[in-house]
Design an enzyme around this catalytic site. Structure first.
Site, PDB file in Angstrom:
ATOM      1  N   GLY A   1       0.831  -1.191   0.000  1.00 46.42           N
ATOM      2  CA  GLY A   1       0.000   0.000   0.000  1.00 46.42           C
ATOM      3  C   GLY A   1       0.867   1.243   0.000  1.00 46.42           C
ATOM      4  O   GLY A   1       2.080   1.164   0.241  1.00 46.42           O
TER       5      GLY A   1
ATOM      6  N   GLN B   1       2.892  10.125   1.754  1.00 40.66           N
ATOM      7  CA  GLN B   1       4.194   9.450   1.841  1.00 40.66           C
ATOM      8  C   GLN B   1       5.131   9.850   0.697  1.00 40.66           C
ATOM      9  O   GLN B   1       6.335   9.660   0.794  1.00 40.66           O
ATOM     10  CB  GLN B   1       4.026   7.920   1.857  1.00 40.66           C
TER      11      GLN B   1
ATOM     12  N   CYS C   1       5.738  -0.114   7.733  1.00 41.39           N
ATOM     13  CA  CYS C   1       5.399   1.122   7.023  1.00 41.39           C
ATOM     14  C   CYS C   1       6.600   1.528   6.178  1.00 41.39           C
ATOM     15  O   CYS C   1       7.731   1.520   6.671  1.00 41.39           O
ATOM     16  CB  CYS C   1       5.056   2.224   8.025  1.00 41.39           C
ATOM     17  N   LEU C   2       6.334   1.889   4.929  1.00 44.15           N
ATOM     18  CA  LEU C   2       7.439   2.269   4.043  1.00 44.15           C
ATOM     19  C   LEU C   2       8.093   3.575   4.495  1.00 44.15           C
ATOM     20  O   LEU C   2       9.224   3.850   4.123  1.00 44.15           O
ATOM     21  CB  LEU C   2       6.934   2.385   2.597  1.00 44.15           C
TER      22      LEU C   2
ATOM     23  N   HIS D   1      -2.882   7.291   7.197  1.00 44.52           N
ATOM     24  CA  HIS D   1      -1.875   8.198   6.624  1.00 44.52           C
ATOM     25  C   HIS D   1      -2.528   9.496   6.149  1.00 44.52           C
ATOM     26  O   HIS D   1      -1.950  10.586   6.291  1.00 44.52           O
ATOM     27  CB  HIS D   1      -1.168   7.550   5.431  1.00 44.52           C
TER      28      HIS D   1
ATOM     29  N   HIS E   1      -4.676   1.279   7.505  1.00 45.02           N
ATOM     30  CA  HIS E   1      -3.342   1.872   7.666  1.00 45.02           C
ATOM     31  C   HIS E   1      -3.183   3.057   6.693  1.00 45.02           C
ATOM     32  O   HIS E   1      -2.678   4.116   7.075  1.00 45.02           O
ATOM     33  CB  HIS E   1      -2.303   0.779   7.393  1.00 45.02           C
ATOM     34  N   GLU E   2      -3.648   2.870   5.446  1.00 43.12           N
ATOM     35  CA  GLU E   2      -3.486   3.929   4.430  1.00 43.12           C
ATOM     36  C   GLU E   2      -4.404   5.123   4.716  1.00 43.12           C
ATOM     37  O   GLU E   2      -3.988   6.279   4.559  1.00 43.12           O
ATOM     38  CB  GLU E   2      -3.747   3.373   3.019  1.00 43.12           C
TER      39      GLU E   2
HETATM   40  O1  K1U Z   1       1.637   2.495   3.872  1.00 39.12           O
HETATM   41  C1  K1U Z   1       2.709   1.929   3.877  1.00 39.12           C
HETATM   42  O2  K1U Z   1       3.661   2.378   4.498  1.00 39.12           O
HETATM   43  C2  K1U Z   1       2.865   0.629   3.135  1.00 39.12           C
HETATM   44  C3  K1U Z   1       2.836  -0.573   4.055  1.00 39.12           C
HETATM   45  C4  K1U Z   1       1.395  -1.051   4.162  1.00 39.12           C
HETATM   46  C5  K1U Z   1       1.062  -1.976   5.287  1.00 39.12           C
HETATM   47  C6  K1U Z   1       1.878  -3.022   5.671  1.00 39.12           C
HETATM   48  C7  K1U Z   1       1.508  -3.859   6.683  1.00 39.12           C
HETATM   49  C8  K1U Z   1       0.331  -3.673   7.327  1.00 39.12           C
HETATM   50  C9  K1U Z   1      -0.470  -2.639   6.962  1.00 39.12           C
HETATM   51  C10 K1U Z   1      -0.114  -1.799   5.930  1.00 39.12           C
HETATM   52  C11 K1U Z   1       3.730  -1.642   3.460  1.00 39.12           C
HETATM   53  O3  K1U Z   1       3.502  -2.090   2.378  1.00 39.12           O
HETATM   54  S1  K1U Z   1       5.073  -2.189   4.390  1.00 39.12           S
HETATM   55  C12 K1U Z   1       5.782  -3.503   3.411  1.00 39.12           C
HETATM   56  C13 K1U Z   1       5.020  -4.763   3.470  1.00 39.12           C
HETATM   57  O4  K1U Z   1       4.189  -4.958   4.316  1.00 39.12           O
HETATM   58  C14 K1U Z   1       5.269  -5.825   2.462  1.00 39.12           C
HETATM   59  C15 K1U Z   1       6.270  -5.716   1.534  1.00 39.12           C
HETATM   60  C16 K1U Z   1       6.480  -6.741   0.603  1.00 39.12           C
HETATM   61  C17 K1U Z   1       5.706  -7.855   0.615  1.00 39.12           C
HETATM   62  C18 K1U Z   1       4.710  -7.974   1.559  1.00 39.12           C
HETATM   63  C19 K1U Z   1       4.488  -6.968   2.477  1.00 39.12           C
HETATM   64 ZN    ZN Z   2       2.594   3.362   6.223  1.00 38.86          ZN
END
Ligand code: K1U
Ligand code: ZN
Length: 173
Positions: free
Chosen positions: A46, A51, A95-96, A141, A137-138
């Site tokens: 996401g 972001q 979270c990225l 944000h 989560h999004e």
């Molecule tokens: O919003 C963001 O920072 C993105 C985030 C979203 C998220 C992750 C986990 C739970 C809720 C929301 C991410 O994508 S973090 C990376 C991640 O979870 C992932 C990366 C590669 C493969 C699978 C998962």
């Molecule tokens: Zn995030």
């Protein structure tokens, strides 16, 4: 289309409420395409507009994780939760904007979300499992809220200190 830099916490833009999208312009369409590129490149499941430093209410998601399953890129403008279950679920979120840090967050297990699509049409869908966690989560944000805001203050401070250090190191290289 291009990959845009992702802001790292702490950044004042990650704490602000984003503005409603009034009209779907070419600029919004390009932003959404760039957001999907940026999310897949990260990689993530996401991404929310703040972001990448754009302060409007746009999110993208693709929570298909199984190999061989077709991807499902989604673009949601002005998303809002219109129903949420009493049942909750706990997920170890990342979270990225807070790389390599994780924390357990409890949220409604199932949510119905209404949004505008890139053609300006109204959409509604009920999300569960990882999709439900991710969409909440999004949307957080878009309201200037991060997953660490759900954690105990000490853990939140520790993560923030680590991120300050990381940003200092990134600025030096
Ligand atoms: O919003 C963001 O920072 C993105 C985030 C979203 C998220 C992750 C986990 C739970 C809720 C929301 C991410 O994508 S973090 C990376 C991640 O979870 C992932 C990366 C590669 C493969 C699978 C998962
Ligand atoms: Zn995030």
């Amino acid at each position: 289309m291009s990959v845009r830099p992702i802001l790292i916490h702490p950044d004042p833009r990650l704490k602000k409420r984003a503005d409603t999208v009034i009209q779907v312009t070419d600029e919004v369409r390009l932003q959404a395409a760039d957001m999907l590129d940026t999310m897949y490149d990260a990689p993530g499941i996401g991404l929310a507009a703040p972001q990448i430093g754009v302060m409007n209410r746009v999110i993208v998601m693709d929570c298909v994780k199984k190999e061989g399953e077709a991807p499902r890129p989604m673009v949601l403008l002005n998303p809002e939760v219109v129903w949420s279950s009493d049942e909750t679920s706990i997920y170890d979120e990342g979270c990225l904007s807070i790389p390599e840090q994780y924390g357990e967050v409890e949220r409604p297990a199932v949510v119905t979300v209404r949004w505008m699509d890139l053609d300006g049409g109204a959409q509604e869908e009920t999300f569960e499992e990882l999709w439900a966690t991710c969409v909440q989560h999004e949307i957080d944000h878009l309201n200037g809220k991060l997953f660490i805001d759900y954690l105990k203050p000490l853990r939140r401070q520790m993560i923030t200190r680590k991120m300050v250090k990381l940003k200092r190191e990134m600025a030096r290289t």
